[in-house]
Design an enzyme around this catalytic site. Structure first.
Site, PDB file in Angstrom:
ATOM      1  N   TYR A  25       0.907  -1.398   0.028  1.00 57.89           N
ATOM      2  CA  TYR A  25       0.120  -0.018   0.143  1.00 57.89           C
ATOM      3  C   TYR A  25       0.750   1.436  -0.083  1.00 57.89           C
ATOM      4  O   TYR A  25       0.867   2.132  -0.786  1.00 57.89           O
ATOM      5  CB  TYR A  25      -1.011  -0.071   1.296  1.00 57.89           C
ATOM      6  CG  TYR A  25      -1.964   1.139   1.013  1.00 57.89           C
ATOM      7  CD1 TYR A  25      -3.198   1.124   0.433  1.00 57.89           C
ATOM      8  CD2 TYR A  25      -1.870   2.204   1.802  1.00 57.89           C
ATOM      9  CE1 TYR A  25      -3.830   2.140   0.485  1.00 57.89           C
ATOM     10  CE2 TYR A  25      -2.630   3.342   1.739  1.00 57.89           C
ATOM     11  CZ  TYR A  25      -3.868   3.194   1.039  1.00 57.89           C
ATOM     12  OH  TYR A  25      -4.858   4.264   0.955  1.00 57.89           O
ATOM     13  N   SER A  56      -6.491   1.025  -4.494  1.00 56.63           N
ATOM     14  CA  SER A  56      -6.672   2.531  -4.244  1.00 56.63           C
ATOM     15  C   SER A  56      -5.223   3.041  -4.240  1.00 56.63           C
ATOM     16  O   SER A  56      -4.658   3.184  -5.564  1.00 56.63           O
ATOM     17  CB  SER A  56      -7.186   2.648  -2.925  1.00 56.63           C
ATOM     18  OG  SER A  56      -7.631   3.952  -2.639  1.00 56.63           O
ATOM     19  N   ASP A  80     -17.577   3.999  -8.185  1.00 54.33           N
ATOM     20  CA  ASP A  80     -16.810   4.367  -7.189  1.00 54.33           C
ATOM     21  C   ASP A  80     -16.583   5.717  -7.292  1.00 54.33           C
ATOM     22  O   ASP A  80     -15.801   6.360  -8.184  1.00 54.33           O
ATOM     23  CB  ASP A  80     -15.429   3.803  -7.727  1.00 54.33           C
ATOM     24  CG  ASP A  80     -14.116   4.091  -6.609  1.00 54.33           C
ATOM     25  OD1 ASP A  80     -14.389   4.887  -5.719  1.00 54.33           O
ATOM     26  OD2 ASP A  80     -13.308   3.332  -6.949  1.00 54.33           O
ATOM     27  N   HIS A 131     -15.912   1.636  -4.332  1.00 55.47           N
ATOM     28  CA  HIS A 131     -14.604   1.490  -3.902  1.00 55.47           C
ATOM     29  C   HIS A 131     -14.101   0.348  -3.045  1.00 55.47           C
ATOM     30  O   HIS A 131     -12.889  -0.088  -2.920  1.00 55.47           O
ATOM     31  CB  HIS A 131     -13.931   3.067  -2.866  1.00 55.47           C
ATOM     32  CG  HIS A 131     -12.451   3.087  -2.956  1.00 55.47           C
ATOM     33  ND1 HIS A 131     -11.985   3.188  -4.286  1.00 55.47           N
ATOM     34  CD2 HIS A 131     -11.661   3.044  -2.111  1.00 55.47           C
ATOM     35  CE1 HIS A 131     -10.478   3.135  -4.140  1.00 55.47           C
ATOM     36  NE2 HIS A 131     -10.312   3.450  -2.692  1.00 55.47           N
TER      37      HIS A 131
END
Length: 707
Positions: free
Chosen positions: A476, A556, A639, A674
């Site tokens: 991430y 993301s 999203d 999302h």
């Protein structure tokens, strides 16, 4: 400026060298001659038309992409068995950490394959209790989900919000707990909001934006001017009282918390996604004005508790790894309660004269209990090296609850006795798999600049380190978010299939405090990509896998990570899985809440930030004729966090640029956003498609448990 449209022929998809059959040519995606001028630099944007996601050309293209992806993945012989095993392993009871609601316990429970978890209340945790709220009744397909819930102080009322198709927009309702029925109250157009009740139960505070246009623009247009309101029970929303707004700061987000004694309202103001914040105070008892309490945006302050006019915060002020302080209105200095340690202070909560502090040490949890004077009382003994969550509750309570989980252990619920310091397990999931067959190992490797990066690798015991195993490397690296061990049925299935699962704790996250976060922000963003690339090189060098067998995955901000790394080092990976990714770094701030990420990434309106972001923006760094990894791009059609056009444009550009046989597929989940609130059925289908794609892309024969 924009100039005339130029049309290309549909790309030709050459036969793949693997055993899988080649998909037909990709859906036709016209390339237009759109050029933007950024400080004298001309940047082409040939797929700008895909930002009009509800226009007929885009809708037709999306449908054709989905049809192609479905056709290719359905042809993978092992997909049905993978989906069946995922369904079996997903089918176990899961519970959330209980909280007190008056004289009841409240918790969420999923019996296994329910699309949404159900809210129960009970007097005795040994019994399931009764259903208070079942989100599965909100829609037939599970796409309307619960997005927030808050009990009044006496537990007689529940304010809860729902969101449709994964959208961030919230609609608040109020339920009578004893009757199990809704009151007439309805609050709309809230977003990024909780509900904070007044202690007398007369109503709650919430945050909202002005009502958006009643068309597709509500999922696309930027949202500014967050406002704090009070809703009084039994009155229409039109009568709600505006408590606080800052028209001079359109990019501030406002949140509110009522103190446990009911006297004060703590107002938190952040700029976008920046964790540094300002704190304001309102005396509810006297209906006093909103006044500044602490902070000028130079550090983060998380409100924890108060004793009259002494307010306690977890802060990074003069402590990048976090400490706990006491603040008095108007005082010249703060008082330190728990000083900064060598480890990152991840969370804290107050109970009577004790403080429960949750720390991270190399991304693994440990918990300490301090006196209110900062004296260390004891450590909380945890079951192993994993993650914890919970330790919430009112300050007057003598018990609290927490979860413990790891990559190989599903989340169990523990009760912690604050006086005696003992934990007892109150819920243990029952799951039909052999936990002893798998092992997690933490290791450390050096990034490009020598920085020590932790990584946890999970695999079957005794797996051969000969480079033949397929592997997923997950990361991430952003927004001060820590990636800690957590159980996933999907990961267990991947391990059963013979795969390796590795998670790297990259700079940009919060694992080592604010300095670690800042080392991956803005002009330092390349550090994050270097950390991830070095993790891949380490796995290969140590024999865990090989480039042809290595997939990278992230969602993301992690989707940005995958997009940047696959464009910078395409030869290093066999497959790439960017999910709901931020992939166009020059346009992200033009849509929905994207402007809030400028504190993390920078802004294309700033010449220095523009040059930094252009250098790694995945969409802008694709080069024709380069052999990129096999890629499955996933997003949701609703999203409104990361606008799906990011994924659309990147998919079209990658399909056009691809210089070899490796497939590039786009999967658009319909009636999804999302990720929050996605129903179980959709989650299982998505993972089954992901693993089927990896079987195709990495060219391995999986072992699928058919129990």
């Amino acid at each position: 400026m924009a100039v005339k449209v130029a049309r290309d022929r549909a790309p030709f998809f050459p036969p793949m060298s693997s055993a899988a059959a080649a998909p037909p040519p990709y859906p036709h995606a016209p390339r237009i001659n759109h050029v933007d001028d950024y400080f004298g630099t001309h940047v082409v944007d040939p797929y700008r038309w895909l930002e009009e996601i509800d226009a007929a050309p885009a809708q037709r293209w999306i449908a054709e992409q989905n049809a192609l992806t479905e056709r290719v993945l359905a042809a993978v012989p092992q997909r049905a068995a993978i989906c069946s095993r995922l369904t079996t392993l997903w089918n176990y009871e899961r519970r959330s950490v209980p909280e007190k609601a008056g004289n009841l316990y409240a918790y969420f429970r999923n019996t296994g394959l329910q699309n949404q978890a159900v809210l129960y209340v009970t007097r005795d945790l040994a019994e399931p209790g009764r259903v208070l709220l079942d989100p599965n009744t909100f829609s037939t397909d599970g796409t309307v989900a619960l997005s927030g819930a808050s009990f009044s102080d006496d537990g007689t009322r529940l304010a809860y919000s729902i969101s449709a198709s994964g959208s961030d927009w919230q609609e608040w309702h109020v339920r009578d707990v004893a009757a199990g029925a809704d009151l007439p109250d309805l609050v709309r157009w809230a977003k990024f909001s909780s509900a904070s009740w007044r202690r007398d139960g007369s109503g709650f505070y919430y945050s909202r934006y002005d009502e958006p246009p009643q068309d597709a623009r509500q999922f696309k247009d930027t949202t500014y001017f967050h406002k704090l309101y009070f809703h009084r029970l039994g009155t229409p929303q039109s009568a709600d009282v505006l408590v606080y707004e800052r028209p001079d700061h359109k990019d501030w987000s406002l949140g509110a918390t009522t103190t446990e004694d009911g006297r004060f309202l703590i107002i938190d103001a952040t700029r976008g996604s920046d964790r540094n914040n300002r704190v304001f105070l309102k005396d509810i008892a006297s209906d006093g004005p909103v006044t500044a309490l602490i902070g000028d945006g130079e550090a983060s302050y998380e409100y924890l508790a108060n004793d009259a006019t002494t307010f306690y915060f977890r802060t990074t002020r003069d402590a990048p790894r976090g400490r706990i302080i006491a603040v008095e209105p108007g005082a010249a200095a703060v008082r330190e309660i728990v000083p900064q340690s060598d480890d990152s202070l991840d969370a804290a909560s107050f109970f009577g004269d004790a403080i429960v502090a949750q720390y991270l040490r190399d991304a693994r949890a440990f918990v300490r209990v301090y006196g209110i004077d900062g004296r260390l009382l004891r450590d909380v003994v945890l079951p192993g090296l994993g993650s914890v969550g919970g330790f919430g509750g009112k300050r007057s309570e003598r018990e609290t609850f927490y979860t413990y989980t790891s990559y190989t252990e599903p989340a169990s619920i523990y009760r912690y006795d604050l006086a005696g310091g003992l934990s007892s397990r109150v819920f243990a999931p029952q799951l039909a798999y052999d936990a002893d067959a798998f092992v997690s190992e933490q290791m450390f490797y050096a990034s490009k600049d020598g920085t020590r990066i932790p990584m946890i690798v999970t695999s079957k015991r005794g797996v051969a380190r000969d480079g033949t195993a397929p592997a997923i490397l997950y990361g991430y690296g952003g927004f001060d978010i820590s990636v800690t061990p957590a159980f996933s049925s999907a990961v267990i299935v991947w391990l059963e299939m013979g795969g390796i699962y590795a998670v790297a704790n990259l700079r940009g996250g919060g694992e080592y405090g604010e300095a670690w976060h800042e080392a991956g922000m803005k002009t330092q963003r390349q550090n994050v990509f270097d950390d991830f690339i070095a993790g891949a090189e380490y796995l290969i060098a140590e024999g865990w896998t090989s480039p042809a067998k290595l997939a990278i995955h992230g969602g993301s901000n992690g989707g940005l990570l995958v997009g940047a790394c696959m464009t910078q080092r395409p030869e290093l990976f066999g497959a790439a899985l960017p999910s709901v990714g931020v992939l166009d770094m020059l346009r992200f701030e033009r849509f929905t809440i994207g402007w809030a990420w400028t504190s993390e990434y920078g802004s294309a309106d700033d010449p220095d930030d523009f040059r930094t972001m252009l250098a790694y923006s995945p969409y802008h760094n694709l080069r024709d004729g380069v052999c990129y990894p096999s890629t499955l791009i996933t997003t949701g059609d609703h999203d409104d966090r990361v606008f799906p056009a990011h994924s659309f444009k990147f998919a079209a550009a990658l399909q056009h640029a691809q210089g070899c046989d490796n497939p590039v597929l786009l999967r658009v989940e319909m009636k999804a956003g999302h990720g929050a609130g996605k129903p179980t059925s959709k989650l299982i289908d998505e993972v089954a498609d992901r693993y089927a794609f990896l079987v195709l892309a990495l060219g391995f024969e999986p072992t699928v448990d058919r129990r």
